[in-house]
Design a protein around this motif. Structure first.
Motif, PDB file in Angstrom:
ATOM      1  N   ILE A  87      35.239  88.988  69.476  1.00 22.90           N
ATOM      2  CA  ILE A  87      35.946  87.925  70.186  1.00 22.90           C
ATOM      3  C   ILE A  87      36.177  86.711  69.292  1.00 22.90           C
ATOM      4  O   ILE A  87      36.941  85.811  69.642  1.00 22.90           O
ATOM      5  N   SER A  88      35.558  86.702  68.108  1.00 20.88           N
ATOM      6  CA  SER A  88      35.795  85.623  67.153  1.00 20.88           C
ATOM      7  C   SER A  88      36.851  86.005  66.123  1.00 20.88           C
ATOM      8  O   SER A  88      37.079  85.246  65.174  1.00 20.88           O
ATOM      9  N   HIS A  89      37.498  87.148  66.321  1.00 19.77           N
ATOM     10  CA  HIS A  89      38.484  87.616  65.340  1.00 19.77           C
ATOM     11  C   HIS A  89      39.898  87.487  65.914  1.00 19.77           C
ATOM     12  O   HIS A  89      40.124  87.803  67.084  1.00 19.77           O
ATOM     13  N   PRO A  90      40.857  87.011  65.101  1.00 23.45           N
ATOM     14  CA  PRO A  90      42.237  86.848  65.591  1.00 23.45           C
ATOM     15  C   PRO A  90      42.854  88.122  66.155  1.00 23.45           C
ATOM     16  O   PRO A  90      43.707  88.062  67.041  1.00 23.45           O
ATOM     17  N   SER A  91      42.423  89.295  65.656  1.00 18.39           N
ATOM     18  CA  SER A  91      43.019  90.544  66.135  1.00 18.39           C
ATOM     19  C   SER A  91      42.752  90.758  67.621  1.00 18.39           C
ATOM     20  O   SER A  91      43.552  91.389  68.319  1.00 18.39           O
ATOM     21  N   PHE A  92      41.628  90.237  68.136  1.00 15.42           N
ATOM     22  CA  PHE A  92      41.328  90.357  69.558  1.00 15.42           C
ATOM     23  C   PHE A  92      42.378  89.617  70.384  1.00 15.42           C
ATOM     24  O   PHE A  92      42.832  90.096  71.426  1.00 15.42           O
ATOM     25  N   PHE A 128      39.833  77.417  68.454  1.00 20.70           N
ATOM     26  CA  PHE A 128      39.659  78.021  69.770  1.00 20.70           C
ATOM     27  C   PHE A 128      39.121  79.445  69.688  1.00 20.70           C
ATOM     28  O   PHE A 128      38.604  79.967  70.671  1.00 20.70           O
ATOM     29  N   ILE A 129      39.248  80.074  68.536  1.00 16.75           N
ATOM     30  CA  ILE A 129      38.843  81.470  68.395  1.00 16.75           C
ATOM     31  C   ILE A 129      37.482  81.590  67.735  1.00 16.75           C
ATOM     32  O   ILE A 129      36.605  82.307  68.217  1.00 16.75           O
ATOM     33  N   GLY A 130      37.273  80.908  66.623  1.00 18.53           N
ATOM     34  CA  GLY A 130      36.043  81.064  65.854  1.00 18.53           C
ATOM     35  C   GLY A 130      34.899  80.229  66.363  1.00 18.53           C
ATOM     36  O   GLY A 130      34.192  79.600  65.575  1.00 18.53           O
ATOM     37  N   THR A 131      34.716  80.157  67.667  1.00 17.95           N
ATOM     38  CA  THR A 131      33.599  79.397  68.233  1.00 17.95           C
ATOM     39  C   THR A 131      32.341  80.253  68.238  1.00 17.95           C
ATOM     40  O   THR A 131      32.401  81.479  68.229  1.00 17.95           O
ATOM     41  N   THR A 132      31.204  79.586  68.255  1.00 25.00           N
ATOM     42  CA  THR A 132      29.927  80.294  68.326  1.00 25.00           C
ATOM     43  C   THR A 132      29.174  79.821  69.561  1.00 25.00           C
ATOM     44  O   THR A 132      29.063  78.628  69.812  1.00 25.00           O
ATOM     45  N   GLY A 133      28.652  80.762  70.333  1.00 25.20           N
ATOM     46  CA  GLY A 133      27.929  80.412  71.551  1.00 25.20           C
ATOM     47  C   GLY A 133      28.840  79.681  72.511  1.00 25.20           C
ATOM     48  O   GLY A 133      29.986  80.046  72.718  1.00 25.20           O
ATOM     49  N   ALA A 134      28.321  78.600  73.112  1.00 25.17           N
ATOM     50  CA  ALA A 134      29.082  77.844  74.094  1.00 25.17           C
ATOM     51  C   ALA A 134      29.638  76.556  73.506  1.00 25.17           C
ATOM     52  O   ALA A 134      30.072  75.675  74.225  1.00 25.17           O
ATOM     53  N   THR A 135      29.616  76.426  72.171  1.00 23.38           N
ATOM     54  CA  THR A 135      30.051  75.194  71.539  1.00 23.38           C
ATOM     55  C   THR A 135      31.475  75.329  71.030  1.00 23.38           C
ATOM     56  O   THR A 135      31.803  76.266  70.322  1.00 23.38           O
TER      57      THR A 135
END
Length: 457
Positions: free
Chosen positions: A60-65, A193-200
């Protein structure tokens, strides 16, 4: 002995099966089916999904998703606006500004019709304090308003430019004024908006521009580059300087100077084109007298070229009411000019021939909603995707918003909005005029947006 070997084989097979299931996106389902399920989860829950396992986090952190979401028609439209925080009427109040860690997270979701009073207090500023600004995000797909801001430094600069990079899911805030000193700044803030980690929500500072500037032209060119040009310096001198930023390498590079000084100019690019356009603006000695020409920089040739007769409004800024929205229409580059009601008599322009292969079509006098009476509404555009389909008659939708006005205007559908509200275009009426859908706008989001951009997640 044979029984022991059989048991070992069974255990090994069971372990292999377990490992395969652990590697699957959803245990027991083929990855193709799992992906079809995951891309349908609304964006506001993505930070929660990243906490499930490392596999989901990487996915879900990858643009392909998000490219898959676009193909499957499950993407969401986000409109991002730089707005001032509403003042607190009591000048003795010392409430500080607070923001959502993730503006679209399900745990901090702020439905636009059910805002609590205590939430309003958190999003306000003392009336006599220096102005404070934040990024408002309107999810047009799910009709939700949210707000966020960088956590470091003095916050969002006044009059900064808001620019989206759709292919990477990033939003840039560039330049503007320091709200305390009112001096131009070179700041760059990046919201991923894509490369977020956790809820931050992932805010970071980018490399600063080489030149502090405000009221400049900027536009995205290609997938990861941003061009800026013109504007003015701390002495209000119009600038000719230009530079280009590579978001992936976080590096700025100076470009050749423009042919003319251009303050309050407007930047444009068209998808698939290598040219960065700077429309109108004025020089240091001719403030308020907007040029009729434009310049474009060709990244392939490395030269600026001037085109006459592009901007017909000598007393109007291309950054203001005739907000320019660029689209590709019938394989031609088109410029849509949206005028307020008092200016509806302007006629459409002729096609400006730039070369044998490029024509710049100026489409003028697109009527705004009747209740938009302000002289400088903020406009952005986004493409229809998903359920609206690639064959939608009106591929490009417009978002229009203006600050000011009063509560409960009789012309608004909801009768509850502060200000003049916001609108999204929805095709055309039988007489050929644009149909506008009103968006309910909570009071804390009714301030005038200084800059806007949009992206699809």
């Amino acid at each position: 002995m044979e029984e022991t070997k059989t048991s070992i084989i069974k255990i090994q097979k069971a372990v292999e099966d377990d490992q395969k299931q652990l590697q699957q996106l959803i245990p027991g389902l083929p990855d193709e089916i799992s992906m079809e399920c995951l891309v349908r989860v609304p964006y506001q829950f993505h930070s929660n999904m990243k906490s499930v396992c490392h596999t989901w986090q990487h996915l879900i952190s990858h643009p392909s998703f998000y490219q898959q979401r676009l193909k499957s028609g499950t993407s969401e439209h986000l409109v991002c606006l730089v707005q001032p925080l509403p003042p607190i009427n009591d000048s003795t109040t010392t409430t500080t500004t607070e923001y959502d860690d993730n503006p679209l997270d399900s745990n901090s979701s702020n439905n636009n019709k059910t805002t609590k009073n205590e939430d309003k207090q958190k999003q306000q500023q003392p009336i006599h304090s220096p102005p404070q600004y934040a990024l408002s995000i309107y999810n047009a797909t799910h009709n939700i308003w949210q707000r966020t801001s960088p956590t470091e430094g003095s916050g969002i600069p006044m009059f900064c430019q808001c620019l989206a990079l759709p292919s990477s899911g990033k939003l840039l805030l560039l330049g503007g004024w320091d709200p305390i000193t009112l001096e131009p700044v070179p700041h760059v803030f990046i919201l991923d908006f894509i490369g977020t980690t956790g809820a931050t929500c992932n805010w970071r500072r980018g490399a600063p521009m080489s030149v502090p500037r405000s009221f400049f032209a900027c536009a995205v060119i290609g997938s990861s580059k941003v061009c800026v040009a013109g504007g003015h310096d701390s002495q209000k001198n119009a600038l000719r300087s230009a530079e280009i930023y590579d978001v992936e390498t976080d590096q700025w590079k100076m470009l050749p100077h423009m042919i003319e000084e251009r303050d309050e100019c407007h930047g444009l690019t068209w998808e698939g084109d290598s040219k960065f356009w700077v429309v109108s603006g004025y020089g240091t000695e001719s403030q308020g007298q907007f040029r009729s020409d434009a310049e474009f920089y060709d990244l392939y040739t490395g030269y600026w070229s001037k085109v006459d007769g592009v901007w017909p409004f000598s007393s109007a800024s291309p950054r203001g009411t005739p907000t320019a929205v660029c689209v590709n229409r019938d394989k031609h580059q088109s410029l849509w000019l949206l005028r307020g009601n008092q200016q509806q008599q302007q006629q459409s322009r002729e096609v400006v021939k730039v070369s044998d292969t490029i024509r710049l079509e100026i489409v003028g006098s697109i009527p705004l909603p009747n209740c938009i009476t302000g002289t400088t509404p903020c406009v952005t555009t986004f493409d229809c995707v998903g359920q609206e389909g690639g064959n939608h008659k009106n591929k490009h939708r417009l978002f229009v918003m203006s600050g000011g006005g009063g509560r409960g205007s009789s012309t608004l559908a909801c009768g509850e909005c502060d200000g003049e509200g916001a609108f999204i275009s929805d095709g055309y009426s039988n007489d050929g005029t644009i149909k506008w859908n009103h968006i309910h706008t909570p009071g804390e989001f009714s301030g005038f947006p200084y800059s806007a951009s949009s992206l699809i997640i």
